[in-house]
Design an enzyme around this catalytic site. Structure first.
Site, PDB file in Angstrom:
ATOM      1  N   THR A   3       0.891  -1.233   0.021  1.00  0.00           N
ATOM      2  CA  THR A   3       0.049   0.035   0.115  1.00  0.00           C
ATOM      3  C   THR A   3       0.987   1.074  -0.048  1.00  0.00           C
ATOM      4  O   THR A   3       0.416   2.285  -0.535  1.00  0.00           O
ATOM      5  CB  THR A   3      -0.763   0.172   1.254  1.00  0.00           C
ATOM      6  OG1 THR A   3      -1.559  -1.116   1.395  1.00  0.00           O
ATOM      7  CG2 THR A   3      -1.924   1.023   1.198  1.00  0.00           C
ATOM      8  N   ARG A  40       7.858  -2.763   2.826  1.00  0.00           N
ATOM      9  CA  ARG A  40       7.973  -2.705   4.122  1.00  0.00           C
ATOM     10  C   ARG A  40       8.364  -3.899   4.640  1.00  0.00           C
ATOM     11  O   ARG A  40       7.551  -4.922   4.176  1.00  0.00           O
ATOM     12  CB  ARG A  40       6.729  -2.287   4.908  1.00  0.00           C
ATOM     13  CG  ARG A  40       6.583  -1.015   4.940  1.00  0.00           C
ATOM     14  CD  ARG A  40       5.319  -0.299   5.663  1.00  0.00           C
ATOM     15  NE  ARG A  40       5.213   1.001   5.235  1.00  0.00           N
ATOM     16  CZ  ARG A  40       4.324   1.693   5.655  1.00  0.00           C
ATOM     17  NH1 ARG A  40       3.128   1.160   6.361  1.00  0.00           N
ATOM     18  NH2 ARG A  40       3.854   2.944   5.130  1.00  0.00           N
ATOM     19  N   ASP A  52       2.071   9.440  14.285  1.00  0.00           N
ATOM     20  CA  ASP A  52       2.821   8.139  13.957  1.00  0.00           C
ATOM     21  C   ASP A  52       4.183   8.037  13.605  1.00  0.00           C
ATOM     22  O   ASP A  52       4.859   9.326  13.683  1.00  0.00           O
ATOM     23  CB  ASP A  52       2.125   7.270  13.069  1.00  0.00           C
ATOM     24  CG  ASP A  52       2.488   7.811  11.341  1.00  0.00           C
ATOM     25  OD1 ASP A  52       2.438   8.959  11.467  1.00  0.00           O
ATOM     26  OD2 ASP A  52       2.476   6.780  10.803  1.00  0.00           O
ATOM     27  N   LYS A 112      10.136   4.075   0.329  1.00  0.00           N
ATOM     28  CA  LYS A 112       9.210   4.448  -0.788  1.00  0.00           C
ATOM     29  C   LYS A 112       9.686   5.384  -1.706  1.00  0.00           C
ATOM     30  O   LYS A 112      10.832   6.473  -0.911  1.00  0.00           O
ATOM     31  CB  LYS A 112       7.921   4.674  -0.184  1.00  0.00           C
ATOM     32  CG  LYS A 112       7.696   5.948   0.309  1.00  0.00           C
ATOM     33  CD  LYS A 112       6.373   6.280   0.815  1.00  0.00           C
ATOM     34  CE  LYS A 112       6.014   7.426   1.360  1.00  0.00           C
ATOM     35  NZ  LYS A 112       4.649   7.687   1.784  1.00  0.00           N
ATOM     36  N   GLU A 149      -8.443   9.415   5.271  1.00  0.00           N
ATOM     37  CA  GLU A 149      -8.791   7.767   5.357  1.00  0.00           C
ATOM     38  C   GLU A 149      -9.038   7.605   6.502  1.00  0.00           C
ATOM     39  O   GLU A 149      -8.679   8.035   7.485  1.00  0.00           O
ATOM     40  CB  GLU A 149      -7.519   7.193   4.899  1.00  0.00           C
ATOM     41  CG  GLU A 149      -7.109   7.203   3.475  1.00  0.00           C
ATOM     42  CD  GLU A 149      -5.862   6.665   3.116  1.00  0.00           C
ATOM     43  OE1 GLU A 149      -6.239   5.526   2.370  1.00  0.00           O
ATOM     44  OE2 GLU A 149      -4.779   6.811   3.406  1.00  0.00           O
ATOM     45  N   GLU A 150      -9.710   6.468   6.785  1.00  0.00           N
ATOM     46  CA  GLU A 150      -9.972   5.923   8.075  1.00  0.00           C
ATOM     47  C   GLU A 150      -8.851   5.702   8.852  1.00  0.00           C
ATOM     48  O   GLU A 150      -9.049   5.457  10.089  1.00  0.00           O
ATOM     49  CB  GLU A 150     -10.894   4.623   7.913  1.00  0.00           C
ATOM     50  CG  GLU A 150     -10.551   3.680   7.148  1.00  0.00           C
ATOM     51  CD  GLU A 150      -9.416   2.859   7.548  1.00  0.00           C
ATOM     52  OE1 GLU A 150      -9.355   2.446   8.590  1.00  0.00           O
ATOM     53  OE2 GLU A 150      -8.604   2.465   6.301  1.00  0.00           O
ATOM     54  N   SER A 151      -7.884   5.188   8.263  1.00  0.00           N
ATOM     55  CA  SER A 151      -6.373   4.655   9.066  1.00  0.00           C
ATOM     56  C   SER A 151      -5.824   5.925   9.346  1.00  0.00           C
ATOM     57  O   SER A 151      -4.561   5.968   9.486  1.00  0.00           O
ATOM     58  CB  SER A 151      -5.621   4.116   7.868  1.00  0.00           C
ATOM     59  OG  SER A 151      -5.484   4.697   6.688  1.00  0.00           O
ATOM     60  N   ASP A 158       2.946  11.314   9.431  1.00  0.00           N
ATOM     61  CA  ASP A 158       1.767  11.494   8.430  1.00  0.00           C
ATOM     62  C   ASP A 158       0.459  11.128   9.093  1.00  0.00           C
ATOM     63  O   ASP A 158      -0.696  11.550   8.429  1.00  0.00           O
ATOM     64  CB  ASP A 158       2.004  10.678   7.194  1.00  0.00           C
ATOM     65  CG  ASP A 158       2.276   9.267   7.175  1.00  0.00           C
ATOM     66  OD1 ASP A 158       2.235   8.715   8.273  1.00  0.00           O
ATOM     67  OD2 ASP A 158       2.406   8.886   5.937  1.00  0.00           O
ATOM     68  N   ARG A 159       0.467  10.191  10.070  1.00  0.00           N
ATOM     69  CA  ARG A 159      -1.074   9.881  10.612  1.00  0.00           C
ATOM     70  C   ARG A 159      -1.421  10.783  11.939  1.00  0.00           C
ATOM     71  O   ARG A 159      -0.434  11.469  12.476  1.00  0.00           O
ATOM     72  CB  ARG A 159      -1.058   8.632  11.068  1.00  0.00           C
ATOM     73  CG  ARG A 159      -0.911   7.491   9.915  1.00  0.00           C
ATOM     74  CD  ARG A 159      -0.961   5.911  10.655  1.00  0.00           C
ATOM     75  NE  ARG A 159      -0.942   5.051   9.410  1.00  0.00           N
ATOM     76  CZ  ARG A 159      -1.714   4.005   9.713  1.00  0.00           C
ATOM     77  NH1 ARG A 159      -2.042   3.417  10.638  1.00  0.00           N
ATOM     78  NH2 ARG A 159      -1.394   3.078   8.414  1.00  0.00           N
ATOM     79  N   THR A 196      -7.817   2.434  -0.958  1.00  0.00           N
ATOM     80  CA  THR A 196      -6.785   2.707   0.007  1.00  0.00           C
ATOM     81  C   THR A 196      -5.337   2.967  -0.383  1.00  0.00           C
ATOM     82  O   THR A 196      -4.839   2.106  -1.027  1.00  0.00           O
ATOM     83  CB  THR A 196      -6.930   1.468   1.190  1.00  0.00           C
ATOM     84  OG1 THR A 196      -8.144   1.358   1.542  1.00  0.00           O
ATOM     85  CG2 THR A 196      -5.771   1.500   2.228  1.00  0.00           C
ATOM     86  N   ASP A 224       6.164   8.209  11.247  1.00  0.00           N
ATOM     87  CA  ASP A 224       6.843   9.006  10.380  1.00  0.00           C
ATOM     88  C   ASP A 224       5.979  10.312  10.199  1.00  0.00           C
ATOM     89  O   ASP A 224       6.280  11.069   9.236  1.00  0.00           O
ATOM     90  CB  ASP A 224       6.816   8.429   8.729  1.00  0.00           C
ATOM     91  CG  ASP A 224       5.634   8.090   8.199  1.00  0.00           C
ATOM     92  OD1 ASP A 224       4.641   7.384   9.048  1.00  0.00           O
ATOM     93  OD2 ASP A 224       5.379   7.987   7.117  1.00  0.00           O
ATOM     94  N   ARG A 262      -8.668  -6.847   7.368  1.00  0.00           N
ATOM     95  CA  ARG A 262      -9.333  -5.471   7.967  1.00  0.00           C
ATOM     96  C   ARG A 262     -10.877  -5.679   7.672  1.00  0.00           C
ATOM     97  O   ARG A 262     -11.095  -5.780   6.255  1.00  0.00           O
ATOM     98  CB  ARG A 262      -8.949  -4.287   7.530  1.00  0.00           C
ATOM     99  CG  ARG A 262      -7.380  -4.183   7.608  1.00  0.00           C
ATOM    100  CD  ARG A 262      -6.792  -2.394   7.736  1.00  0.00           C
ATOM    101  NE  ARG A 262      -5.623  -2.320   7.537  1.00  0.00           N
ATOM    102  CZ  ARG A 262      -4.815  -2.464   8.432  1.00  0.00           C
ATOM    103  NH1 ARG A 262      -5.088  -3.032   9.730  1.00  0.00           N
ATOM    104  NH2 ARG A 262      -3.482  -2.152   8.145  1.00  0.00           N
ATOM    105  N   SER A 286       6.370   3.319   8.815  1.00  0.00           N
ATOM    106  CA  SER A 286       5.283   4.286   9.312  1.00  0.00           C
ATOM    107  C   SER A 286       4.999   3.620  10.623  1.00  0.00           C
ATOM    108  O   SER A 286       5.713   4.006  11.818  1.00  0.00           O
ATOM    109  CB  SER A 286       4.068   3.800   8.473  1.00  0.00           C
ATOM    110  OG  SER A 286       2.941   4.727   8.749  1.00  0.00           O
ATOM    111  N   HIS A 287       3.711   3.223  10.998  1.00  0.00           N
ATOM    112  CA  HIS A 287       3.489   2.929  12.406  1.00  0.00           C
ATOM    113  C   HIS A 287       4.036   1.639  12.737  1.00  0.00           C
ATOM    114  O   HIS A 287       3.621   1.017  13.919  1.00  0.00           O
ATOM    115  CB  HIS A 287       1.703   3.031  12.314  1.00  0.00           C
ATOM    116  CG  HIS A 287       1.249   2.027  11.190  1.00  0.00           C
ATOM    117  ND1 HIS A 287       1.440   2.278  10.073  1.00  0.00           N
ATOM    118  CD2 HIS A 287       0.840   1.049  11.496  1.00  0.00           C
ATOM    119  CE1 HIS A 287       0.907   1.462   9.415  1.00  0.00           C
ATOM    120  NE2 HIS A 287       0.389   0.377  10.309  1.00  0.00           N
ATOM    121  N   LYS A 319      -0.474  12.411   3.454  1.00  0.00           N
ATOM    122  CA  LYS A 319      -1.210  12.731   4.696  1.00  0.00           C
ATOM    123  C   LYS A 319      -0.288  13.594   5.610  1.00  0.00           C
ATOM    124  O   LYS A 319       1.123  13.333   5.748  1.00  0.00           O
ATOM    125  CB  LYS A 319      -1.730  11.728   5.328  1.00  0.00           C
ATOM    126  CG  LYS A 319      -1.174  10.399   5.687  1.00  0.00           C
ATOM    127  CD  LYS A 319      -2.092   9.270   6.229  1.00  0.00           C
ATOM    128  CE  LYS A 319      -0.905   8.068   6.270  1.00  0.00           C
ATOM    129  NZ  LYS A 319      -0.941   7.303   5.387  1.00  0.00           N
TER     130      LYS A 319
END
Ligand code: G16
Length: 544
Positions: free
Chosen positions: A18, A22, A278, A126, A364-366, A282-283, A345, A280, A497, A113-114, A377
């Site tokens: 996504t 990773r 998070d 990435k 996004e929901e995430s 972005d969340r 997503t 990095d 999910r 990320s997280h 984000k």
């Protein structure tokens, strides 16, 4: 200094998920693993003569080692200039900002990320394109194809670069510039938000906030912006020192992993506002006093109040959300008379819409929210956006959200994650849904009539590219939904999910418990997929 051309052979597992590649750190430590992927990126990106590259990461274990390798390869490849965050650190949105400000060819962002970090944790890489956003699917697929046929990579034989001192130094013919990680980003935030108004709120005696940086990359950004520029108290930023293993924590801003912050906000006489970001940066997660804002609601509220914020005063061109994200923002868009797009997503799917000026806000929901200010984000941006709205309206978080529900109706929403499943079992479960779900069209299940039962595909309205296989949808006539997807970001086994949503227009029913009100849908969704029978799991690992 000499360029070495090193013989190598493909690794077969370098298809980006996504959001980039990773894997466990140990996978990246295999000789040639990182080099193969970087060489593949460079070959897909084309000739770099005269071009600038941005490089940085979230500071997790292996960040600096990877950067040294990437710099030597960028010099061997012939980039004119590489901008690197000081100490190799750049939040993902700050990297996007640098790429755009400096008209770079693109950037290499190092983060999982997280996902947890440290020698036994995860690492990731990435490529972001010249617009500052994650490379589109056609680019990531091209990188993957290159990685499957690679037989050589080029690297400069040179000593390590000192990443600690801002300034520039030459690596062969390439200028390496170590830049302040925070400056460009903080300046952009000052343009978008009303810092005077936010400062007044943060310094008023009746308002307290906490921002949990989770020992990840946002700490220095949050300290500079919230404390130094906006005058928040020194204890406003928690866990503000980036650590290579995030202090042993799981840097995922949700109710489970940001427990310390959640406990503070739900305590008697706790702070008025809480935010977290998070690994990095972005969340984001947003909390009020004893109040959790779902990411889907957060996007809807930001869209509804956007014109109170200087950067968005002229209104929104349109909005977008990923398919599993609740339809709360759709109702706002309808009332504003603007377009609302539903994408697969992955932040990369917003890129074309943002570049074409079709949307201004997306989410996004995430726990991801963002806008056209960068092409990622942006966690701290979302927190500043909320603070600006609180300051402009004088309302608290729970009043803002409950009033929003009264106006637009409430989308009860929850995501259930089944992590670490056996990959074969998870894929069998998903294939079974692909086979069986379409037959449910028009049928009645659990007292609800199925309006759409299919696998989601997306045709990009800008370049017409088609993305298929983007999640199983079960949409009922009353707008309730059950969605199934396999995560594209995990590194251990597979993660299933399942997303549940029910719309409630009646304001007298807006204070029900989310899990209870969704229970009939949850039971139905679990039964249709045979989750217990197929995986042996009788409950999710994480509920958000
Ligand atoms: C990435 C993507 C997001 C996506 C999230 C979860 O976020 O950028 O678009 O929603 O992963 O993806 P999945 O459900 O496939 O695990 P991040 O913050 O991990 O880069």
């Amino acid at each position: 200094m000499q360029v070495h051309s090193v013989a190598t052979s493909p690794f077969k597992d370098q298809r980006p998920g996504t959001s980039g590649l990773r894997k466990p750190v140990s996978t990246f430590q295999q000789p040639g693993y990182l080099e193969n992927f970087v060489q593949s990126i460079f070959e897909v990106a084309g000739q770099p003569t005269g071009e600038t590259l941005v490089v940085g990461g979230d500071g997790r274990f292996y960040n600096s080692d990877a950067i040294q390798t990437i710099l030597r390869m960028a010099a061997a490849r012939g980039f004119a200039r590489v901008l690197v965050g000081r100490n190799g650190i750049l939040s993902t949105p700050a990297a996007s900002c640098l790429i755009r400000n400096h008209k770079a060819r693109g950037g290499i962002i190092l983060s999982a990320s997280h996902n947890p970090g440290g020698p036994d944790g995860d690492f990731g890489i990435k490529f972001n394109d010249a617009n500052g956003g994650p490379a589109a699917e056609k680019v990531t697929e091209a990188i993957y194809r290159k990685s499957m046929e690679i037989d050589r990579y080029q690297i400069l034989d040179s000593p390590e670069i000192d990443l600690d001192q801002p300034g520039s130094q030459m690596l062969g013919a390439t200028r390496i510039e170590i830049v302040d990680s925070v400056e460009d980003y903080a300046a952009l935030m000052e343009q978008l938000f009303d810092f005077d108004q936010i400062r007044e709120l943060l310094q008023s005696s009746g308002f307290a906030m906490r921002m949990d940086a989770m020992h990840a990359v946002t700490g220095p950004y949050a300290r500079e912006i919230l404390i130094n520029r906006l005058g928040a108290s020194a204890d406003s930023v928690m866990n503000g020192t980036p650590l290579p293993d995030f202090g042993g924590g799981h840097p995922d801003p949700n109710l489970v992993y940001a427990r310390e912050l959640v406990d503070q906000l739900f305590a008697e006489n706790g702070p008025d506002f809480g935010g977290a970001s998070d690994g990095d940066g972005d969340r984001n997660m947003v909390l009020g006093a004893r109040f959790f804002v779902t990411p889907s609601d957060s996007l809807a509220v930001l869209a509804a109040y956007a014109t109170l914020v200087p950067g968005y005063r002229d209104g929104l061109a349109g909005v977008a959300r990923s398919m599993p994200t609740s339809a709360a923002v759709d109702r706002v868009a309808e009332q504003l008379g603007i377009d609302c797009f539903e994408t697969p997503t992955g932040w990369k799917y917003f890129g074309n819409l943002l570049d074409a000026g079709r949307i201004t806000l997306c989410g996004e929901e995430s726990f991801g929210t963002g806008s056209s200010h960068v092409r990622e984000k942006d966690g701290l941006w979302a927190i500043l956006f909320w603070l600006n709205i609180l300051a402009a309206t004088g309302k608290n978080v729970s009043d803002l959200v409950t009033e929003h529900w009264r106006r637009f109706g409430r989308n009860y929403y929850s995501r259930h994650d089944y992590e670490g499943l056996d990959s074969g079992q998870a894929h069998d479960l998903y294939s079974n849904l692909q086979r069986t779900v379409p037959a449910l069209n028009g049928q009645e299940r659990g007292g609800l009539t199925v309006a759409t039962a299919d696998e989601f595909s997306y045709q990009d309205p800008v370049d017409q590219s088609l993305s298929t296989g983007q999640g199983i949808r079960l949409i009922f006539e009353d707008g309730s939904r059950v969605i199934y997807r396999l995560s594209g970001t995990g590194t251990q086994g597979a993660t299933l999910r399942v997303y549940f949503e029910r719309f409630e227009p009646d304001a007298s029913r807006h204070d029900e418990d989310t899990q209870s009100t969704l229970a009939p849908l949850i039971d139905l969704g679990n039964e249709l997929a045979g989750i217990h029978a197929r995986t042996g799991r009788d409950r999710p690992t994480v509920i958000t």
